[in-house]
Design a protein around this motif. Structure first.
Motif, PDB file in Angstrom:
ATOM      1  N   ARG A 131       0.829  -1.204   0.000  1.00 27.33           N
ATOM      2  CA  ARG A 131       0.000   0.000   0.000  1.00 27.33           C
ATOM      3  C   ARG A 131       0.871   1.265   0.000  1.00 27.33           C
ATOM      4  O   ARG A 131       1.693   1.480   0.890  1.00 27.33           O
ATOM      5  N   LEU A 132       0.679   2.064  -1.025  1.00 29.25           N
ATOM      6  CA  LEU A 132       1.469   3.286  -1.140  1.00 29.25           C
ATOM      7  C   LEU A 132       1.290   4.196   0.071  1.00 29.25           C
ATOM      8  O   LEU A 132       0.307   4.084   0.807  1.00 29.25           O
ATOM      9  N   ASN A 133       2.216   5.079   0.258  1.00 31.74           N
ATOM     10  CA  ASN A 133       2.191   5.990   1.409  1.00 31.74           C
ATOM     11  C   ASN A 133       1.331   7.209   1.087  1.00 31.74           C
ATOM     12  O   ASN A 133       1.718   8.078   0.305  1.00 31.74           O
ATOM     13  N   VAL A 134       0.146   7.263   1.680  1.00 28.13           N
ATOM     14  CA  VAL A 134      -0.729   8.426   1.519  1.00 28.13           C
ATOM     15  C   VAL A 134      -1.225   8.867   2.894  1.00 28.13           C
ATOM     16  O   VAL A 134      -1.672   8.048   3.709  1.00 28.13           O
ATOM     17  N   ALA A 135      -1.146  10.153   3.149  1.00 31.97           N
ATOM     18  CA  ALA A 135      -1.523  10.690   4.456  1.00 31.97           C
ATOM     19  C   ALA A 135      -2.985  10.435   4.783  1.00 31.97           C
ATOM     20  O   ALA A 135      -3.362  10.296   5.959  1.00 31.97           O
ATOM     21  N   SER A 136      -3.826  10.341   3.743  1.00 29.87           N
ATOM     22  CA  SER A 136      -5.264  10.150   3.971  1.00 29.87           C
ATOM     23  C   SER A 136      -5.585   8.793   4.602  1.00 29.87           C
ATOM     24  O   SER A 136      -6.698   8.582   5.082  1.00 29.87           O
ATOM     25  N   ASP A 137      -4.624   7.876   4.634  1.00 28.10           N
ATOM     26  CA  ASP A 137      -4.840   6.598   5.317  1.00 28.10           C
ATOM     27  C   ASP A 137      -4.829   6.735   6.838  1.00 28.10           C
ATOM     28  O   ASP A 137      -5.127   5.778   7.553  1.00 28.10           O
ATOM     29  N   GLY A 138      -4.452   7.917   7.320  1.00 28.85           N
ATOM     30  CA  GLY A 138      -4.502   8.176   8.757  1.00 28.85           C
ATOM     31  C   GLY A 138      -3.633   7.223   9.554  1.00 28.85           C
ATOM     32  O   GLY A 138      -2.434   7.098   9.312  1.00 28.85           O
ATOM     33  N   ILE A 139      -4.257   6.511  10.487  1.00 28.93           N
ATOM     34  CA  ILE A 139      -3.505   5.590  11.337  1.00 28.93           C
ATOM     35  C   ILE A 139      -2.878   4.456  10.534  1.00 28.93           C
ATOM     36  O   ILE A 139      -1.916   3.819  10.964  1.00 28.93           O
ATOM     37  N   ASN A 140      -3.410   4.201   9.329  1.00 27.68           N
ATOM     38  CA  ASN A 140      -2.869   3.148   8.469  1.00 27.68           C
ATOM     39  C   ASN A 140      -1.834   3.664   7.470  1.00 27.68           C
ATOM     40  O   ASN A 140      -1.405   2.915   6.594  1.00 27.68           O
ATOM     41  N   ALA A 141      -1.448   4.929   7.590  1.00 27.81           N
ATOM     42  CA  ALA A 141      -0.433   5.475   6.694  1.00 27.81           C
ATOM     43  C   ALA A 141       0.908   4.776   6.927  1.00 27.81           C
ATOM     44  O   ALA A 141       1.177   4.251   8.017  1.00 27.81           O
ATOM     45  N   TRP A 142       1.750   4.796   5.924  1.00 31.01           N
ATOM     46  CA  TRP A 142       2.998   4.044   5.934  1.00 31.01           C
ATOM     47  C   TRP A 142       3.873   4.278   7.172  1.00 31.01           C
ATOM     48  O   TRP A 142       4.400   3.307   7.735  1.00 31.01           O
TER      49      TRP A 142
END
Length: 279
Positions: free
Chosen positions: A34-45
């Protein structure tokens, strides 16, 4: 007579041990991180990378094939490891965009050749193919296994998530390229193929390679599906991540690894893992 039998037994034992040492297993993992995107929140890289790296290390991964790795993730997976890597950013063939990279233990394997091609009608240059939404690549590396004294080739890719025709044509191109680059060598082909097993895109690959899950000596381990969407209660029904081999390999183990921590998966995909032996 007794002494002769003892000596014969010892010789046979040494031969058996020697043969066992020659055929060392290769642990292969394919993982859409999964690419690093800030919108993933707690699941961000940044919140997942240590767990991803710990998982890779725990399973004694010899060859790691990843999808969706942005440049900083590409670097993170290499840092403080015994890996070397082959891969190129899909947008410019250098550092821009996602990688479908192949990492390998540099203490065990020697790189003999490698490269990247695009899943399109112009595979030698950065390009988008057919009805695909994005550029897609396949990276490959030819390795010499110092433990087994054999050469083999690993191919790793990520098919488009939108283009149905692109996935079908990508499979045809992959088949053509593998047969061109590795006509006689042992082959491992991994990827997030964004299709389930009954599709034409998979049938094309299975026309010349073997799905490791279908031939594993030990029963397949873990759930059937590999996409979880970061949902802890995901039914994990859809298998879209694969490891294929040709007949040069024996598959001892296959697993879809549902490792987690604090009720969180380390990516929105599960890693797929196999233990292989040369035939």
């Amino acid at each position: 007579m007794k002494r002769t039998l003892i000596l014969l037994f010892l010789c046979l034992s040494l031969i058996s041990v020697s043969n066992a040492q020659k055929n060392q297993p290769i642990n292969v993992m394919s993982y859409n991180i999964r690419l690093n995107v800030a919108s993933d929140g707690i699941n961000a890289w940044p919140n997942r990378k240590d767990n991803v790296k710990a998982l890779i290390k725990f399973y004694d991964t010899d060859i790691l094939c990843v999808q969706e790795a942005l440049p900083e993730q590409f670097d993170d997976l290499l840092a403080n490891t015994d890996f070397d890597v082959v891969g190129a950013g899909r947008d410019d063939g250098k550092r821009k965009g996602e990688f479908s990279a192949v990492y390998f233990n540099k203490n065990r394997f020697t790189k003999k050749d490698g490269g990247t091609f695009w899943l399109s009608t112009t595979p030698d240059v950065p390009s988008k193919g057919w009805d695909a939404a994005l550029n897609r690549v396949c990276s490959w590396v030819k390795l010499y296994d110092k433990s087994n004294k054999k050469e083999f080739i690993v191919f790793n890719t990520h098919y488009d998530h939108i283009g149905v025709q692109a996935r079908i044509e990508s499979a045809k191109l992959i088949k053509q390229k593998i047969q061109q680059i590795a006509p006689t060598l042992p082959v491992i082909f991994t990827g997030d193929l964004n299709v389930t097993p009954e599709t034409e895109a998979i049938a094309t690959i299975k026309s010349f390679l073997i799905d490791t899950k279908e031939v594993t000596i030990e029963p397949p381990y873990g759930p059937n599906g590999t996409f979880n969407a970061f949902k802890w209660d995901s039914p994990l029904q859809n298998k879209i991540d694969y490891i294929f081999v040709n007949k040069a390999f024996k598959v001892q183990k296959f697993a879809a690894l549902s490792d987690s921590k604090d009720q969180r998966y380390y990516s929105d995909h599960l890693p797929v893992f196999v233990k292989l032996f040369f035939n």
